[in-house]
Write a protein that holds these residues in place. Sequence first.
Motif, PDB file in Angstrom:
ATOM      1  N   THR A 198      -0.870  -6.760  -6.285  1.00 18.78           N
ATOM      2  CA  THR A 198      -1.650  -7.781  -6.990  1.00 18.78           C
ATOM      3  C   THR A 198      -3.142  -7.491  -6.942  1.00 18.78           C
ATOM      4  O   THR A 198      -3.846  -7.615  -7.961  1.00 18.78           O
ATOM      5  CB  THR A 198      -1.372  -9.169  -6.400  1.00 18.78           C
ATOM      6  N   MET A 199      -3.676  -7.109  -5.787  1.00 18.67           N
ATOM      7  CA  MET A 199      -5.118  -6.898  -5.674  1.00 18.67           C
ATOM      8  C   MET A 199      -5.593  -5.777  -6.601  1.00 18.67           C
ATOM      9  O   MET A 199      -6.675  -5.869  -7.194  1.00 18.67           O
ATOM     10  CB  MET A 199      -5.495  -6.581  -4.232  1.00 18.67           C
ATOM     11  N   GLU A 219      -1.615  -1.460   2.755  1.00 15.16           N
ATOM     12  CA  GLU A 219      -2.444  -2.349   3.562  1.00 15.16           C
ATOM     13  C   GLU A 219      -3.628  -1.595   4.150  1.00 15.16           C
ATOM     14  O   GLU A 219      -4.745  -2.117   4.209  1.00 15.16           O
ATOM     15  CB  GLU A 219      -1.614  -2.966   4.683  1.00 15.16           C
ATOM     16  N   VAL A 232      -5.403  -7.198 -10.256  1.00 17.58           N
ATOM     17  CA  VAL A 232      -6.480  -8.148 -10.562  1.00 17.58           C
ATOM     18  C   VAL A 232      -7.802  -7.401 -10.749  1.00 17.58           C
ATOM     19  O   VAL A 232      -8.596  -7.746 -11.631  1.00 17.58           O
ATOM     20  CB  VAL A 232      -6.590  -9.219  -9.461  1.00 17.58           C
ATOM     21  N   ALA A 233      -8.038  -6.368  -9.937  1.00 14.77           N
ATOM     22  CA  ALA A 233      -9.256  -5.579 -10.111  1.00 14.77           C
ATOM     23  C   ALA A 233      -9.262  -4.881 -11.466  1.00 14.77           C
ATOM     24  O   ALA A 233     -10.281  -4.874 -12.170  1.00 14.77           O
ATOM     25  CB  ALA A 233      -9.382  -4.556  -8.981  1.00 14.77           C
ATOM     26  N   LEU A 271     -15.432 -11.381  -4.669  1.00 17.78           N
ATOM     27  CA  LEU A 271     -14.306 -12.276  -4.977  1.00 17.78           C
ATOM     28  C   LEU A 271     -14.559 -13.150  -6.205  1.00 17.78           C
ATOM     29  O   LEU A 271     -13.673 -13.271  -7.056  1.00 17.78           O
ATOM     30  CB  LEU A 271     -13.951 -13.112  -3.757  1.00 17.78           C
ATOM     31  N   ARG A 309     -11.896  -3.568   1.601  1.00 14.93           N
ATOM     32  CA  ARG A 309     -12.631  -4.731   2.113  1.00 14.93           C
ATOM     33  C   ARG A 309     -13.858  -4.293   2.901  1.00 14.93           C
ATOM     34  O   ARG A 309     -14.924  -4.915   2.810  1.00 14.93           O
ATOM     35  CB  ARG A 309     -11.719  -5.597   2.978  1.00 14.93           C
ATOM     36  N   THR A 346      -6.181  -1.266   1.309  1.00 17.47           N
ATOM     37  CA  THR A 346      -6.866  -2.523   0.986  1.00 17.47           C
ATOM     38  C   THR A 346      -7.844  -2.908   2.093  1.00 17.47           C
ATOM     39  O   THR A 346      -8.897  -3.487   1.822  1.00 17.47           O
ATOM     40  CB  THR A 346      -5.868  -3.655   0.732  1.00 17.47           C
ATOM     41  N   ARG A 405      -4.872 -15.688  -9.154  1.00 19.06           N
ATOM     42  CA  ARG A 405      -5.904 -16.385  -8.388  1.00 19.06           C
ATOM     43  C   ARG A 405      -5.321 -16.967  -7.106  1.00 19.06           C
ATOM     44  O   ARG A 405      -5.887 -16.814  -6.025  1.00 19.06           O
ATOM     45  CB  ARG A 405      -6.522 -17.476  -9.265  1.00 19.06           C
ATOM     46  N   LEU A 461     -14.189 -10.844  -9.099  1.00 22.28           N
ATOM     47  CA  LEU A 461     -12.788 -10.444  -9.262  1.00 22.28           C
ATOM     48  C   LEU A 461     -11.980 -11.519  -9.969  1.00 22.28           C
ATOM     49  O   LEU A 461     -11.177 -11.228 -10.857  1.00 22.28           O
ATOM     50  CB  LEU A 461     -12.194 -10.163  -7.885  1.00 22.28           C
ATOM     51  N   HIS A 517     -14.769   1.000  -6.202  1.00 26.30           N
ATOM     52  CA  HIS A 517     -13.319   1.114  -6.378  1.00 26.30           C
ATOM     53  C   HIS A 517     -12.887   2.575  -6.463  1.00 26.30           C
ATOM     54  O   HIS A 517     -11.973   3.011  -5.751  1.00 26.30           O
ATOM     55  CB  HIS A 517     -12.941   0.362  -7.657  1.00 26.30           C
ATOM     56  N   VAL A 552      -4.553 -14.176  -4.515  1.00 24.89           N
ATOM     57  CA  VAL A 552      -5.737 -13.617  -3.857  1.00 24.89           C
ATOM     58  C   VAL A 552      -6.302 -14.608  -2.845  1.00 24.89           C
ATOM     59  O   VAL A 552      -6.611 -14.251  -1.695  1.00 24.89           O
ATOM     60  CB  VAL A 552      -6.802 -13.224  -4.885  1.00 24.89           C
TER      61      VAL A 552
END
Length: 221
Positions: A26-27, A159, A30-31, A179, A166, A162, A191, A182, A70, A194
């Motif tokens: 998902t992350m 993980e 969404v990006a 955020l 972060r 990600t 939404r 994003l 990214h 996240v």
Amino acid sequence: MMANHTETAAEASERRARLRGSVDFTMMYVAHDAFNRDLTRLIEAAERGHGFHPSAVTTWQMFSRQLHTHHTAEDTALWPTLHQVAAGNETDILADMEAEHAAIDPRLERIEAAIADRDDTGLLAQLQALGTELSDHMRHEEESALPLLERRLGAAGWEAFTTDIRQRVGGIKGGAQYLPWLLDGAAPAARRAVLKALPPPARLLFRAVWEPRHQRSPRLA
């Protein structure tokens, strides 16, 4: 595909339904949607002759900064890790990812130059080209590189990546910018996913401070 060369979130969601596996990307999705969102807004502004408006320049600066972060994370923390475990033609996928990143970087420089020179024709042409190149790259990544990551590194590998992202965006201070950017216009399900991953204090800050501040900022919407 839209005339402005980007993929809409709805189109992407329909395509991604075929890709669901054991790892929740998902992350990343969404990006990718956020990059397409900003490019759509920038192209539309340039088509209206508003490509040098402060809101467009602010949007471009945030977009390019987030894209650099990214892609740098992928180039330094993801593709090299996958190279260590890839076999056979899987290495071709990684070579493609690296080549596509390398092709996109000069495009960003041309857009910077068009903004500096106030070259409206050049700006529109370069934004449209970037819309095609970046959207094609992100689809390729989702359909080839992310399944490779799932096969070879699994949820633990995802993980780890990600977590690296972060750290690169600057922890809580960077998250205050990242955020809201994003999730600007993100689908409700994305939404929720996240925000659910955030610790409660960060969710409170997002709703009470970060998002309202982002909405008040001079950006394209």
